[in-house]
Design a protein around this motif. Structure first.
Motif, short mmCIF file in Angstrom:
data_model
loop_
_atom_site.label_atom_id
_atom_site.label_comp_id
_atom_site.label_asym_id
_atom_site.label_seq_id
_atom_site.Cartn_x
_atom_site.Cartn_y
_atom_site.Cartn_z
N ARG A 183 0.83 -1.21 0.00
CA ARG A 183 0.00 0.00 0.00
C ARG A 183 0.87 1.26 0.00
NH1 ARG A 183 -2.32 0.63 6.14
NH2 ARG A 183 -0.26 0.91 7.02
N ASP A 184 2.07 1.19 0.59
CA ASP A 184 3.00 2.33 0.56
C ASP A 184 3.46 2.58 -0.88
OD1 ASP A 184 2.95 2.44 3.36
OD2 ASP A 184 4.58 0.97 3.50
N LYS A 186 1.91 1.78 -3.58
CA LYS A 186 0.77 2.35 -4.33
C LYS A 186 0.67 3.85 -4.06
CE LYS A 186 -2.16 -1.68 -4.82
NZ LYS A 186 -3.02 -2.56 -4.06
N ALA A 187 0.85 4.24 -2.79
CA ALA A 187 0.79 5.67 -2.45
C ALA A 187 1.89 6.44 -3.18
CB ALA A 187 0.93 5.84 -0.93
N ILE A 188 3.08 5.85 -3.28
CA ILE A 188 4.20 6.52 -3.97
C ILE A 188 3.89 6.66 -5.46
CG2 ILE A 188 6.63 6.28 -4.63
CD1 ILE A 188 6.93 4.75 -1.87
N PHE A 189 3.41 5.58 -6.08
CA PHE A 189 3.07 5.66 -7.51
C PHE A 189 2.07 6.78 -7.75
CE2 PHE A 189 4.37 1.05 -8.25
CZ PHE A 189 5.43 1.39 -9.05
N MET A 190 1.11 6.91 -6.85
CA MET A 190 0.05 7.91 -7.03
C MET A 190 0.57 9.33 -6.77
SD MET A 190 -3.65 8.12 -5.15
CE MET A 190 -3.01 8.42 -3.50
N ALA A 191 1.16 9.56 -5.61
CA ALA A 191 1.50 10.94 -5.23
C ALA A 191 2.72 11.48 -5.96
CB ALA A 191 1.73 11.02 -3.72
N ALA A 192 3.67 10.59 -6.30
CA ALA A 192 4.90 11.07 -6.93
C ALA A 192 4.85 10.98 -8.45
CB ALA A 192 6.09 10.26 -6.41
N TYR A 193 4.12 10.00 -8.97
CA TYR A 193 4.22 9.72 -10.41
C TYR A 193 2.92 9.84 -11.18
CZ TYR A 193 8.83 7.75 -9.26
OH TYR A 193 10.12 7.57 -8.83
N ASN A 194 1.80 10.04 -10.49
CA ASN A 194 0.53 10.08 -11.22
C ASN A 194 -0.34 11.24 -10.70
OD1 ASN A 194 -1.97 9.63 -12.44
ND2 ASN A 194 -1.62 7.42 -12.54
N PRO A 195 -0.03 12.48 -11.11
CA PRO A 195 -0.77 13.63 -10.58
C PRO A 195 -2.26 13.58 -10.88
CG PRO A 195 0.73 14.30 -12.36
CD PRO A 195 1.06 12.89 -12.01
N GLU A 196 -2.65 12.99 -12.01
CA GLU A 196 -4.07 12.92 -12.33
C GLU A 196 -4.80 12.08 -11.27
OE1 GLU A 196 -1.61 12.06 -14.39
OE2 GLU A 196 -1.82 13.07 -16.33
N MET A 197 -4.23 10.94 -10.94
CA MET A 197 -4.86 10.07 -9.93
C MET A 197 -4.78 10.70 -8.54
SD MET A 197 -3.94 6.16 -8.91
CE MET A 197 -4.15 5.43 -10.50
N PHE A 198 -3.65 11.34 -8.23
CA PHE A 198 -3.50 11.93 -6.90
C PHE A 198 -4.49 13.09 -6.72
CE2 PHE A 198 -1.01 14.65 -3.82
CZ PHE A 198 -1.29 13.85 -2.72
N PHE A 231 2.79 19.07 -2.74
CA PHE A 231 1.90 18.59 -1.69
C PHE A 231 2.00 17.06 -1.57
CE2 PHE A 231 -2.37 17.03 -0.43
CZ PHE A 231 -2.40 17.54 0.87
N GLY A 232 2.04 16.39 -2.71
CA GLY A 232 2.13 14.93 -2.71
C GLY A 232 3.38 14.44 -1.99
N LEU A 233 4.48 15.13 -2.17
CA LEU A 233 5.73 14.70 -1.54
C LEU A 233 5.69 14.97 -0.03
CD1 LEU A 233 8.22 15.76 -4.37
CD2 LEU A 233 7.21 13.51 -3.94
N ASP A 234 5.04 16.09 0.36
CA ASP A 234 4.81 16.32 1.80
C ASP A 234 3.94 15.22 2.38
OD1 ASP A 234 6.22 18.65 1.97
OD2 ASP A 234 4.49 19.99 1.91
N TRP A 235 2.90 14.87 1.63
CA TRP A 235 1.95 13.84 2.08
C TRP A 235 2.66 12.49 2.24
CZ3 TRP A 235 -0.28 9.57 -0.64
CH2 TRP A 235 -1.38 8.98 0.01
N LEU A 236 3.56 12.18 1.30
CA LEU A 236 4.29 10.90 1.40
C LEU A 236 5.17 10.85 2.64
CD1 LEU A 236 5.33 10.14 -2.30
CD2 LEU A 236 3.69 8.88 -0.88
N ARG A 237 5.83 11.96 2.95
CA ARG A 237 6.67 11.97 4.16
C ARG A 237 5.81 11.75 5.40
NH1 ARG A 237 10.35 17.27 3.49
NH2 ARG A 237 11.09 16.66 5.55
N PHE A 238 4.60 12.27 5.36
CA PHE A 238 3.67 12.11 6.49
C PHE A 238 3.17 10.66 6.57
CE2 PHE A 238 -0.88 12.11 7.68
CZ PHE A 238 -0.75 12.46 9.02
N VAL A 239 2.67 10.11 5.47
CA VAL A 239 2.06 8.78 5.56
C VAL A 239 3.10 7.66 5.67
CG1 VAL A 239 -0.13 9.36 4.44
CG2 VAL A 239 1.75 8.55 3.04
N LEU A 240 4.27 7.87 5.06
CA LEU A 240 5.26 6.79 5.10
C LEU A 240 6.09 6.82 6.37
CD1 LEU A 240 6.69 6.90 1.44
CD2 LEU A 240 4.87 5.43 2.33
#
Ligand code: SF4
Ligand code: SF4
Length: 250
Positions: A183-184, A186-198, A231-240
Protein backbone atom coordinates in the motif's frame (compact mmCIF):
# COMPACT_ATOMS: atom_id res chain seq x y z
CA UNK A 1 25.79 5.42 -3.21
CA UNK A 2 27.66 4.70 -6.43
CA UNK A 3 26.76 6.44 -9.65
CA UNK A 4 28.79 4.43 -12.15
CA UNK A 5 30.67 7.60 -13.01
CA UNK A 6 33.33 7.37 -10.28
CA UNK A 7 36.23 6.64 -12.64
CA UNK A 8 35.39 9.68 -14.79
CA UNK A 9 34.46 12.14 -12.07
CA UNK A 10 36.70 14.82 -10.60
CA UNK A 11 35.71 17.30 -7.87
CA UNK A 12 35.09 20.70 -9.39
CA UNK A 13 36.66 23.62 -7.57
CA UNK A 14 36.71 26.28 -10.30
CA UNK A 15 35.36 27.18 -13.73
CA UNK A 16 35.20 24.59 -16.51
CA UNK A 17 35.20 24.85 -20.29
CA UNK A 18 32.37 23.20 -22.21
CA UNK A 19 30.17 23.61 -25.28
CA UNK A 20 27.58 21.35 -26.82
CA UNK A 21 25.75 22.24 -30.03
CA UNK A 22 24.98 20.59 -33.38
CA UNK A 23 28.47 21.45 -34.69
CA UNK A 24 30.31 19.11 -32.27
CA UNK A 25 31.64 15.96 -34.00
CA UNK A 26 30.07 13.80 -31.29
CA UNK A 27 26.60 15.38 -31.62
CA UNK A 28 23.89 13.00 -30.31
CA UNK A 29 26.42 10.28 -29.41
CA UNK A 30 25.59 10.59 -25.74
CA UNK A 31 21.84 10.04 -26.18
CA UNK A 32 21.88 6.27 -26.31
CA UNK A 33 22.09 3.20 -24.12
CA UNK A 34 21.68 5.24 -20.93
CA UNK A 35 20.80 4.19 -17.42
CA UNK A 36 18.81 7.39 -16.99
CA UNK A 37 16.83 7.96 -13.79
CA UNK A 38 13.67 10.04 -14.14
CA UNK A 39 12.59 11.94 -11.05
CA UNK A 40 8.89 12.66 -10.44
CA UNK A 41 9.47 16.24 -11.64
CA UNK A 42 11.23 14.99 -14.80
CA UNK A 43 8.21 12.83 -15.58
CA UNK A 44 5.79 15.69 -14.95
CA UNK A 45 7.66 17.96 -17.37
CA UNK A 46 8.12 15.27 -20.01
CA UNK A 47 4.54 13.99 -20.03
CA UNK A 48 3.26 17.56 -20.36
CA UNK A 49 5.75 18.30 -23.14
CA UNK A 50 4.43 15.28 -25.04
CA UNK A 51 0.78 15.97 -24.17
CA UNK A 52 0.39 12.55 -22.54
CA UNK A 53 -1.26 11.43 -19.33
CA UNK A 54 1.14 10.14 -16.67
CA UNK A 55 -0.27 6.67 -17.14
CA UNK A 56 0.40 6.61 -20.88
CA UNK A 57 3.84 8.21 -20.48
CA UNK A 58 4.85 5.65 -17.86
CA UNK A 59 3.50 2.74 -19.88
CA UNK A 60 5.49 3.82 -22.92
CA UNK A 61 8.70 5.30 -21.55
CA UNK A 62 9.40 4.04 -18.03
CA UNK A 63 10.96 0.91 -16.62
CA UNK A 64 10.90 0.43 -12.85
CA UNK A 65 13.82 -0.45 -10.64
CA UNK A 66 12.99 -1.71 -7.14
CA UNK A 67 16.58 -2.21 -5.96
CA UNK A 68 16.38 0.63 -3.40
CA UNK A 69 16.96 -0.77 0.10
CA UNK A 70 13.41 0.11 1.20
CA UNK A 71 11.77 -0.91 -2.07
CA UNK A 72 11.17 2.61 -3.38
CA UNK A 73 10.26 2.46 -7.07
CA UNK A 74 12.88 4.27 -9.18
CA UNK A 75 11.75 5.29 -12.66
CA UNK A 76 14.23 4.91 -15.52
CA UNK A 77 13.85 5.97 -19.13
CA UNK A 78 13.20 3.03 -21.46
CA UNK A 79 15.65 3.19 -24.36
CA UNK A 80 14.38 2.32 -27.84
CA UNK A 81 14.32 -1.31 -28.77
CA UNK A 82 16.91 -1.05 -31.56
CA UNK A 83 20.56 -2.07 -31.86
CA UNK A 84 21.82 1.37 -30.81
CA UNK A 85 19.35 1.67 -27.91
CA UNK A 86 18.70 5.28 -28.79
CA UNK A 87 16.90 7.58 -26.40
CA UNK A 88 13.25 7.63 -27.53
CA UNK A 89 13.35 11.44 -27.58
CA UNK A 90 16.30 11.72 -29.95
CA UNK A 91 15.40 13.18 -33.33
CA UNK A 92 17.39 14.15 -36.44
CA UNK A 93 17.94 17.65 -35.09
CA UNK A 94 18.78 16.53 -31.56
CA UNK A 95 16.63 16.32 -28.44
CA UNK A 96 12.90 16.55 -29.26
CA UNK A 97 11.97 17.41 -25.68
CA UNK A 98 14.82 19.87 -25.10
CA UNK A 99 12.90 22.49 -23.02
CA UNK A 100 11.77 19.67 -20.71
CA UNK A 101 14.74 17.30 -20.95
CA UNK A 102 15.40 15.33 -17.73
CA UNK A 103 17.62 16.56 -14.90
CA UNK A 104 20.41 14.12 -15.79
CA UNK A 105 20.65 15.55 -19.33
CA UNK A 106 20.54 19.14 -18.10
CA UNK A 107 23.28 18.87 -15.53
CA UNK A 108 25.85 17.05 -17.73
CA UNK A 109 28.87 17.51 -17.71
CA UNK A 110 28.42 18.16 -14.00
CA UNK A 111 27.28 15.82 -11.26
CA UNK A 112 25.90 17.04 -7.96
CA UNK A 113 26.10 15.43 -4.54
CA UNK A 114 23.91 16.83 -1.78
CA UNK A 115 24.13 16.47 1.93
CA UNK A 116 21.06 17.21 4.00
CA UNK A 117 21.20 18.65 7.48
CA UNK A 118 18.70 19.10 10.29
CA UNK A 119 15.88 17.12 8.76
CA UNK A 120 16.37 18.54 5.27
CA UNK A 121 15.98 22.18 6.21
CA UNK A 122 19.51 22.84 4.90
CA UNK A 123 21.44 21.39 1.98
CA UNK A 124 25.14 21.40 1.11
CA UNK A 125 26.07 20.81 -2.51
CA UNK A 126 29.29 19.44 -3.98
CA UNK A 127 29.89 19.36 -7.73
CA UNK A 128 32.00 17.09 -9.93
CA UNK A 129 33.03 17.20 -13.56
CA UNK A 130 32.09 14.06 -15.50
CA UNK A 131 34.41 13.43 -18.46
CA UNK A 132 32.89 10.92 -20.87
CA UNK A 133 35.62 9.72 -23.26
CA UNK A 134 33.47 10.23 -26.39
CA UNK A 135 32.46 13.77 -25.42
CA UNK A 136 34.30 16.51 -27.34
CA UNK A 137 32.50 19.32 -25.54
CA UNK A 138 35.44 19.93 -23.23
CA UNK A 139 37.68 20.94 -26.11
CA UNK A 140 35.70 24.00 -27.05
CA UNK A 141 33.42 26.75 -25.86
CA UNK A 142 33.47 29.30 -23.12
CA UNK A 143 34.31 28.99 -19.47
CA UNK A 144 31.44 28.38 -17.06
CA UNK A 145 31.08 28.80 -13.36
CA UNK A 146 28.76 26.32 -11.66
CA UNK A 147 26.25 29.13 -11.03
CA UNK A 148 26.29 30.18 -14.70
CA UNK A 149 25.78 26.59 -15.80
CA UNK A 150 22.86 26.10 -13.40
CA UNK A 151 21.22 29.24 -14.72
CA UNK A 152 21.84 28.43 -18.37
CA UNK A 153 20.43 24.92 -18.02
CA UNK A 154 17.41 25.92 -15.91
CA UNK A 155 18.59 23.67 -13.10
CA UNK A 156 17.37 25.56 -10.04
CA UNK A 157 13.73 24.52 -10.36
CA UNK A 158 14.79 20.91 -11.07
CA UNK A 159 17.07 20.87 -8.02
CA UNK A 160 14.34 22.31 -5.82
CA UNK A 161 11.76 19.72 -6.88
CA UNK A 162 14.25 16.83 -6.93
CA UNK A 163 15.42 17.72 -3.42
CA UNK A 164 11.81 17.37 -2.23
CA UNK A 165 11.78 13.86 -3.70
CA UNK A 166 15.15 13.09 -2.07
CA UNK A 167 13.63 14.19 1.24
CA UNK A 168 11.08 11.39 0.82
CA UNK A 169 13.47 8.68 -0.36
CA UNK A 170 16.13 9.55 2.23
CA UNK A 171 13.84 10.41 5.12
CA UNK A 172 15.76 10.50 8.42
CA UNK A 173 12.98 8.28 9.79
CA UNK A 174 13.45 5.52 7.25
CA UNK A 175 15.65 3.40 9.53
CA UNK A 176 12.64 2.85 11.81
CA UNK A 177 10.42 1.73 8.97
CA UNK A 178 11.93 -1.24 7.22
CA UNK A 179 10.72 -2.38 3.83
CA UNK A 180 7.76 -0.59 2.24
CA UNK A 181 4.44 -2.44 2.09
CA UNK A 182 2.35 -2.78 -1.09
CA UNK A 183 0.00 0.00 0.00
CA UNK A 184 3.00 2.33 0.56
CA UNK A 185 4.25 1.63 -2.95
CA UNK A 186 0.77 2.35 -4.33
CA UNK A 187 0.79 5.67 -2.45
CA UNK A 188 4.20 6.52 -3.97
CA UNK A 189 3.07 5.66 -7.51
CA UNK A 190 0.05 7.91 -7.03
CA UNK A 191 1.50 10.94 -5.23
CA UNK A 192 4.90 11.07 -6.93
CA UNK A 193 4.22 9.72 -10.41
CA UNK A 194 0.53 10.08 -11.22
CA UNK A 195 -0.77 13.63 -10.58
CA UNK A 196 -4.07 12.92 -12.33
CA UNK A 197 -4.86 10.07 -9.93
CA UNK A 198 -3.50 11.93 -6.90
CA UNK A 199 -5.63 14.98 -7.70
CA UNK A 200 -8.75 12.77 -7.75
CA UNK A 201 -7.73 11.32 -4.41
CA UNK A 202 -7.11 14.77 -2.86
CA UNK A 203 -10.37 16.31 -4.03
CA UNK A 204 -12.70 13.32 -3.92
CA UNK A 205 -11.70 11.82 -0.58
CA UNK A 206 -12.07 13.30 2.91
CA UNK A 207 -8.35 14.17 3.07
CA UNK A 208 -8.72 17.96 2.86
CA UNK A 209 -11.36 18.00 5.59
CA UNK A 210 -9.04 16.11 7.95
CA UNK A 211 -5.90 18.23 7.66
CA UNK A 212 -4.86 21.81 8.34
CA UNK A 213 -4.37 23.42 4.96
CA UNK A 214 -5.07 26.99 3.92
CA UNK A 215 -7.44 27.90 1.11
CA UNK A 216 -4.64 29.41 -0.98
CA UNK A 217 -2.72 26.14 -1.04
CA UNK A 218 -5.85 24.17 -1.92
CA UNK A 219 -6.45 26.47 -4.90
CA UNK A 220 -2.84 26.10 -5.99
CA UNK A 221 -2.82 22.31 -5.86
CA UNK A 222 -6.09 22.26 -7.82
CA UNK A 223 -4.69 24.42 -10.61
CA UNK A 224 -1.01 23.61 -10.76
CA UNK A 225 0.51 20.12 -11.08
CA UNK A 226 3.85 21.33 -9.68
CA UNK A 227 2.12 22.50 -6.49
CA UNK A 228 0.20 19.23 -6.45
CA UNK A 229 3.51 17.34 -6.62
CA UNK A 230 4.94 19.45 -3.79
CA UNK A 231 1.90 18.59 -1.69
CA UNK A 232 2.13 14.93 -2.71
CA UNK A 233 5.73 14.70 -1.54
CA UNK A 234 4.81 16.32 1.80
CA UNK A 235 1.95 13.84 2.08
CA UNK A 236 4.29 10.90 1.40
CA UNK A 237 6.67 11.97 4.16
CA UNK A 238 3.67 12.11 6.49
CA UNK A 239 2.06 8.78 5.56
CA UNK A 240 5.26 6.79 5.10
CA UNK A 241 7.35 8.16 7.95
CA UNK A 242 5.01 10.10 10.24
CA UNK A 243 6.86 13.36 9.52
CA UNK A 244 5.11 16.58 10.47
CA UNK A 245 4.87 17.78 6.87
CA UNK A 246 1.06 17.47 7.13
CA UNK A 247 -0.90 18.58 10.18
CA UNK A 248 -3.99 16.57 11.08
CA UNK A 249 -6.93 18.50 12.59
CA UNK A 250 -7.36 17.86 16.27
S1 SF4 B 1 28.93 13.83 -26.30
FE1 SF4 B 1 29.18 15.79 -25.21
S2 SF4 B 1 29.54 17.39 -26.73
FE2 SF4 B 1 28.85 15.55 -27.80
S3 SF4 B 1 26.65 15.87 -28.03
FE3 SF4 B 1 26.91 14.72 -26.12
S4 SF4 B 1 27.11 16.26 -24.50
FE4 SF4 B 1 27.36 17.32 -26.47
S1 SF4 C 1 16.15 13.32 -23.29
FE1 SF4 C 1 17.10 14.51 -24.93
S2 SF4 C 1 19.10 15.13 -24.12
FE2 SF4 C 1 18.35 13.48 -22.82
S3 SF4 C 1 19.21 11.59 -23.66
FE3 SF4 C 1 17.21 11.89 -24.62
S4 SF4 C 1 17.56 13.00 -26.52
FE4 SF4 C 1 19.41 13.19 -25.24
Amino acid sequence: MTTGYEDRMAPLDGPFRFACDPSVPCFKECCRDLDLILTPYDILRLKNNLGLSSEVFIEEFVIWDFSHDMGFPTAKLRMSDNAEKLCPFLGDEGCKVYPDRPSACRIYPLARATQKHARFERTTDAYFLVRESHCKGFERGREWTIEDWKKDQGLDEYFEMNDLWTAVVCSPFKEKRGKLADRDIKAIFMAAYNPEMFKQFVFQSTLLSRIEIDRGRVDKIRDDEVELLRFGLDWLRFVLFGESTIEVKS
